[in-house]
Design an enzyme around this catalytic site. Structure first.
Site, PDB file in Angstrom:
ATOM      1  N   SER A  15      63.079  60.961  88.631  1.00  0.00           N
ATOM      2  CA  SER A  15      63.391  62.018  87.657  1.00  0.00           C
ATOM      3  C   SER A  15      64.291  63.102  88.245  1.00  0.00           C
ATOM      4  CB  SER A  15      62.100  62.658  87.146  1.00  0.00           C
ATOM      5  OG  SER A  15      62.398  63.758  86.301  1.00  0.00           O
ATOM      6  N   THR A  62      57.797  62.183  80.282  1.00  0.00           N
ATOM      7  CA  THR A  62      58.696  61.044  80.207  1.00  0.00           C
ATOM      8  C   THR A  62      57.861  59.776  80.070  1.00  0.00           C
ATOM      9  OG1 THR A  62      60.620  59.998  81.242  1.00  0.00           O
ATOM     10  CG2 THR A  62      58.886  60.777  82.727  1.00  0.00           C
ATOM     11  N   LYS A  66      54.786  59.824  76.185  1.00  0.00           N
ATOM     12  CA  LYS A  66      55.134  60.722  75.081  1.00  0.00           C
ATOM     13  C   LYS A  66      54.157  60.608  73.909  1.00  0.00           C
ATOM     14  CE  LYS A  66      60.018  61.049  76.297  1.00  0.00           C
ATOM     15  NZ  LYS A  66      61.423  60.905  75.860  1.00  0.00           N
ATOM     16  N   ASN A  87      57.759  65.473  74.173  1.00  0.00           N
ATOM     17  CA  ASN A  87      58.302  65.493  75.537  1.00  0.00           C
ATOM     18  C   ASN A  87      58.192  66.871  76.181  1.00  0.00           C
ATOM     19  OD1 ASN A  87      60.376  66.987  74.332  1.00  0.00           O
ATOM     20  ND2 ASN A  87      61.988  65.942  75.494  1.00  0.00           N
ATOM     21  N   ASP A 102      64.235  65.778  72.448  1.00  0.00           N
ATOM     22  CA  ASP A 102      65.188  64.693  72.682  1.00  0.00           C
ATOM     23  C   ASP A 102      66.305  64.686  71.645  1.00  0.00           C
ATOM     24  OD1 ASP A 102      64.018  63.622  74.983  1.00  0.00           O
ATOM     25  OD2 ASP A 102      62.618  62.394  73.827  1.00  0.00           O
ATOM     26  N   ALA A 131      62.773  55.767  71.583  1.00  0.00           N
ATOM     27  CA  ALA A 131      63.982  56.569  71.786  1.00  0.00           C
ATOM     28  C   ALA A 131      64.651  56.890  70.459  1.00  0.00           C
ATOM     29  CB  ALA A 131      64.953  55.835  72.710  1.00  0.00           C
ATOM     30  N   VAL A 154      64.005  43.167  62.450  1.00  0.00           N
ATOM     31  CA  VAL A 154      64.398  44.043  61.343  1.00  0.00           C
ATOM     32  C   VAL A 154      63.212  44.831  60.806  1.00  0.00           C
ATOM     33  CG1 VAL A 154      65.483  44.145  59.070  1.00  0.00           C
ATOM     34  CG2 VAL A 154      66.273  42.477  60.742  1.00  0.00           C
ATOM     35  N   MET A 215      72.474  56.103  75.449  1.00  0.00           N
ATOM     36  CA  MET A 215      71.467  57.085  75.834  1.00  0.00           C
ATOM     37  C   MET A 215      71.020  56.918  77.288  1.00  0.00           C
ATOM     38  SD  MET A 215      69.366  57.404  72.226  1.00  0.00           S
ATOM     39  CE  MET A 215      67.975  58.287  72.912  1.00  0.00           C
TER      40      MET A 215
END
Length: 273
Positions: A15, A62, A66, A87, A102, A131, A154, A215
């Site tokens: 980190s 992290t 979360k 976060n 985020d 994410a 999907v 990202m």
């Protein structure tokens, strides 16, 4: 008295959050310490409890905690509720406040640092994991012309589209359905770059006007950004700016001071080079 903060995760040794927050503190004249906290899976609550008992003021969270932080918080912001992930934890007056920075970090990096407006643009997000969940609400707040989530499975993308429908229209598709379509902003929120792989995108998604945004941050171009470059995407960006911007939002929540980010992003890129 020095106020104590930390980032908690598993793994955590990689980190860059201590570097970022120490630079923010130096620039804004704040007296803080910031460290890395490792927690075994299943021991998140214990480690956080020990941190709070020792006088800790706030935590960044992290992977993979979360969701644990979301459940740990006693008070949640709207964006944390939307993401169902936290976060940033703040410990104050016997309460635990949970937030998710985020999405605002991503939006600020795109809109302010890259000077690429989201309003009125066709946005494609690849992936349907945590994410993505963390950034959809702030992106929809920017009023894009359209927002499409593409995912191998999907049904996962459809679940996200349904969950965030109250914030704006979200389309959910498989990768094959992108054939013949192009977008203004394409965001890779999958973990493929960490494995040196590439989402199965059909050709033609990128144009000379497209911002391709991964990202994940890297010292070189990720496979996704290499592909975008090869298809003449107009702008390439990795997630380092997002990392610094989400940290700046956390710092502001804790300290009431909004740090300048560009210098820290440039310094961090040099450190990682």
């Amino acid at each position: 008295m020095t106020d104590r903060y930390a980032v908690i995760g598993n793994p955590i040794s990689h980190s860059q959050s201590p570097f970022i927050h120490e630079e923010f503190a130096r620039a804004t004249g704040q007296d803080i310490s910031y460290e890395r906290l490792f927690a075994d899976i299943g021991r998140f609550n214990d480690v956080v409890g020990e941190f709070v008992a020792s006088g800790g003021k706030g935590l960044n969270i992290t992977l993979p905690f979360k969701g644990d932080a979301f459940r740990y918080a006693s008070e949640l912001t709207e964006r944390a509720r939307a993401a169902e992930a936290v976060n940033t934890l703040t410990f104050r007056d016997g309460k635990v406040y949970g937030d998710n920075t985020d999405g605002v970090g991503l939006v600020r990096d795109i809109v302010e640092n890259l000077d690429y407006p989201i309003v009125g643009r066709r946005v494609l997000i690849l992936g349907a994991g945590g994410a993505v969940r963390g950034v959809l609400e702030p992106i929809l707040e920017q009023k894009p012309a359209s927002l499409t989530i593409a995912n191998r499975t999907v049904i996962k993308a459809e679940a996200l589209a349904h969950h965030f429908a109250r914030y704006g229209k979200v389309e959910a598709v498989g990768y094959a359905a992108l054939e013949g379509r192009s977008f203004d902003i394409v965001i890779n929120a999958t973990s493929t770059s960490l494995n040196n792989e590439m989402p199965p995108l059909p050709h033609g998604v990128f144009t000379p006007r497209t911002l391709a945004y991964d990202m994940v941050y890297s010292t070189g171009l990720t496979p996704f950004l290499q592909r975008a470059q090869g298809e003449n995407a107009g702008m390439l960006a990795d997630g380092l700016g997002m990392l610094v911007e989400q940290a700046a939002e956390s710092f502001s929540i804790w300290r009431g001071a909004q740090p300048e980010t560009r210098k820290v992003t440039n310094m961090l890129r040099e450190v990682l080079a």
